[in-house]
Design an enzyme around this catalytic site. Structure first.
Site, mmCIF file in Angstrom:
data_model
loop_
_atom_site.group_PDB
_atom_site.id
_atom_site.type_symbol
_atom_site.label_atom_id
_atom_site.label_comp_id
_atom_site.label_asym_id
_atom_site.label_seq_id
_atom_site.Cartn_x
_atom_site.Cartn_y
_atom_site.Cartn_z
ATOM 1 N N GLY A 74 0.788 -1.235 0.000
ATOM 2 C CA GLY A 74 0.000 0.000 0.000
ATOM 3 C C GLY A 74 0.818 1.283 0.000
ATOM 4 C CG ASP A 96 0.042 8.608 7.803
ATOM 5 O OD1 ASP A 96 1.055 8.675 8.515
ATOM 6 O OD2 ASP A 96 0.057 8.157 6.647
ATOM 7 N NE ARG A 135 1.623 -0.346 7.533
ATOM 8 C CZ ARG A 135 1.987 0.928 7.587
ATOM 9 N NH1 ARG A 135 1.087 1.869 7.696
ATOM 10 N NH2 ARG A 135 3.254 1.275 7.544
ATOM 11 C CB CYS A 137 7.425 6.423 15.986
ATOM 12 S SG CYS A 137 8.962 5.939 15.236
ATOM 13 C CB SER A 170 6.464 4.969 9.287
ATOM 14 O OG SER A 170 6.515 5.933 8.279
ATOM 15 C CB THR A 219 -2.095 4.692 14.530
ATOM 16 O OG1 THR A 219 -1.587 4.950 13.229
ATOM 17 C CG2 THR A 219 -3.535 4.236 14.429
ATOM 18 C CB SER A 220 -1.007 3.857 19.655
ATOM 19 O OG SER A 220 0.243 4.469 19.786
#
Ligand code: OXD
Ligand code: MN
Length: 642
Positions: free
Chosen positions: A237, A305, A403, A288, A286, A291-292
């Site tokens: 992706g 992102d 992912r 690191c 990326s 998202t969380s």
């Protein structure tokens, strides 16, 4: 081959009759009708030229209608690019074993002679690159179908909107894009030929067991002058979903010309006292924790992102470029990521990629609760525990860069401002990376320039599985955006400095470090501690809490952290914890300054002068502190001196 005329139209703004006749014959009646409802000669020419070159067996024009979107979803199953899983609307996709991450080595800018972006940015002579990519594309879609889809980056009908078209022979890529981006067919119709748009052309190339076979010919080439990206012989992706990191490179270039910013940042609402919401952006490389962080319980997510930032009325406004998440699944567990955990276990359209699938069509990833199955299908195809690859390396049950892809509408914590065409006003900026030994867990810079230079432009991080290549190597990554920069680093930093000058009240810039380790190599913080750092930053942005001034910035006071840890996590935060985590590590900080200065001196020709001044001042402050207090200084000592 006549390479320079591809996708170009004459000065009259009209396409020659031949173009329309190519489209008429190649598209079929229904799809031709859909296409010509968009009155955009440049678009027509681009499609006609590449349909001729790639020579697909059929072309599908995807409008925003639910039937067309459903068709793409069904195609992903029909072609075998995705397989159904046990949970309703869940599917899985596998990329090839050696096609599991962004290929930075073969991602290059096509630059005309005389243009140089510096040694940190990969480029190839434009003529040579176009020739190569066009020869790879010739007849590449024979016997395959081409999907043509339209999207809008940023909310539609907004100053932030950037329309894009994606041509791909992968129904998985088309399907992923539908989940990740706002649909853009109607936007294209509305705009007609009046606005520039981004163009992406992707071809998987020859497949072997469902995966791109000619990995040695994997190429991702970016033409900044034409706002066009080509991606060939790959499926992962990050290399193929044009609107993600490929569009980001085009947008950084565009933003630089128009005085706004495109950043590798999450955007979230941090909920402060009395029900108020303060919006923060955060740039981390990326894998690191972007998202969380943006998915933390109790807060709301606008995006995880990519953001566009513009100044309106002297304020910094931000939008999420996307509407979905292409997130790393490794490590997601029921305790630390309760929101995602629930969504990943509920019916709803989710594409899992490169995870382990068991016989009963359940999925497993590294770090998931429960026992790991002993066999299944994964990115190496049939997998059993202990399986090794051709180099003798043990294959994990799920790839570290595996992912999930979903539309954020599946989440219960989406911020109501997600699609606001005005964006949200930002209260603070955060920079973070994988730093085992230097930065404290959270710190505020002295001012905008200090923050841009010592936090953003000095960002370093250990490499991760998101890009191919050696892992856990400390790498310079300014603003977490280096892999995507399409302008020189110097120009990019200058843009940030200028941006700050245009703000009426420049906002605070913070750093965080979730990855600080002790002398035994153990992490010093729990993954949940970030909840405390966020709330502290929110209070600082509102001037509601004091801080301790140190040579490198402002750190939290012990009593504030003690209270926040108790309130948020029910934890007794001790003085020992505080001293361990917030001790100023002078030798490490000085080495970092040396490293960063050396890079800018040696590799970045147009570095703004102020960068050396600000780092030089920081170095002097650190040296003075070392003389007074020694190499490692307790935060209590710093508080006393403040
Ligand atoms: C991503 C990345 O996929 O940065 O977001 O690699
Ligand atoms: Mn990213």
């Amino acid at each position: 081959m006549e390479i320079r005329s591809f996708g170009k139209i004459s000065k009259s703004g009209k396409v020659p009759p031949k173009t329309m006749s190519i489209l008429k014959t190649r598209l079929g009646k229904e799809d031709y009708q859909k296409l010509i409802k968009i009155n955009n000669p440049k678009l027509h020419q681009f499609i006609a030229d590449y349909v001729e070159l790639c020579n697909p067996d059929g072309v599908f024009i995807c409008t925003d209608s639910p039937e067309d979107i459903r068709h793409i979803r069904e195609e992903a199953i029909r072609t075998g690019e995705e397989r159904r899983l046990a949970t309703d609307s869940h599917t899985v996709h596998f990329d090839g074993y050696y096609d599991q991450a962004r290929d930075e080595k073969n991602t290059k800018f096509l630059l005309p002679k005389g243009v140089d972006l510096g040694s940190n940015i990969n480029a190839i002579d434009k003529e040579e690159g176009l020739k190569e990519i066009h020869s790879l594309l010739k007849n590449i879609m024979q016997w395959r179908k081409l999907y043509i889809c339209f999207f809008c980056l940023g909310p539609t009908n907004s100053k932030f909107s950037l329309p894009c078209v994606q041509l791909t022979d992968s129904s998985y890529v088309a399907h992923s894009s539908d989940l990740l981006y706002r649909l853009g067919y109607e936007e294209f119709k509305r705009l007609g030929g009046s606005q520039a748009f981004f163009k992406f052309l992707h071809a998987e190339g020859e497949l072997e067991r469902g995966a791109s076979k000619n990995i040695d010919k994997r190429r991702i080439y970016i033409d900044l002058d034409e706002d066009t990206v080509y991606s060939v012989n790959t499926q992962y992706g990050g290399n193929t979903i044009g609107h993600k990191k490929l569009a980001m490179r085009l947008a950084i270039h565009r933003a630089s010309k128009e005085c706004w910013l495109t950043e590798h940042m999450f955007l979230m609402g941090i909920h402060g006292p009395g029900g108020r919401v303060s919006y923060f952006t955060g740039a981390f490389p990326s894998l690191c924790g972007k998202t969380s962080t943006s998915m933390l319980k109790g807060e709301t997510i606008v995006g995880d992102d990519i953001v566009y930032l513009r100044i309106k009325g002297g304020k910094m406004c931000a939008v999420n470029v996307e509407k979905g998440i292409f997130g790393v699944i490794q490590g997601i567990n029921s305790k630390d990521d309760s929101i995602l955990w629930k969504v990943l276990h509920s019916p709803g359209e989710i594409i899992f990629s490169n995870v382990l699938v068991t016989e009963d069509k359940d999925v497993y990833w590294v770090g998931k609760d429960g026992e790991v199955p002993k066999k299944g299908i994964n990115h190496s195809r049939e997998w059993i525990f202990g399986k090794k690859d051709t180099e003798g390396k043990e294959i994990p049950h799920s790839h570290p860069n595996a992912r999930f892809t979903l539309d954020m509408k599946l989440l219960g914590n989406v911020d109501p401002e997600l699609n606001n065409p005005q964006g949200v006003v930002v209260s603070g900026i955060i920079y973070g990376g994988r730093d085992p030994d230097t930065w404290v867990p959270v710190e505020e810079s002295f001012d905008w320039v200090h923050g841009v230079i010592t936090k953003g432009a000095s960002l370093e991080s250990e490499t991760t599985a998101a890009a191919l290549g050696k892992k856990k190597v400390r790498k310079f990554n300014p603003m977490a955006n280096l892999p995507f920069l399409s302008i020189t680093i110097g120009e990019y930093i200058e843009n940030h400095l200028n941006f700050g000058r245009a703000l009426k009240n420049p906002l605070p810039i913070f750093s965080v470090n979730y990855f600080l380790k002790d002398s035994n190599g153990e992490f010093m913080n729990d993954v949940r501690d970030k909840a405390v750092w966020l709330k502290w930053m929110e209070l600082r942005a509102r001037n509601e809490v004091e801080a301790v001034k140190t040579p490198t910035g402002f750190i939290p006071r012990f009593q504030d952290l003690k209270r926040l840890f108790k309130e948020l996590l029910g934890k007794d935060y001790s003085k020992e914890d505080y001293v361990k985590q917030f001790t100023l590590r002078i030798p490490e900080n000085l080495s970092k300054i040396e490293r960063i200065m050396r890079i800018y001196e040696a590799e970045v020709p147009n570095t703004p002068k102020v960068l050396f001044e600000v780092l030089g001042e920081q170095k002097r402050r650190l040296q003075e502190a070392a003389k007074k207090y020694g190499s490692y200084v307790s935060p209590f000592k710093l508080a006393e001196a403040d």
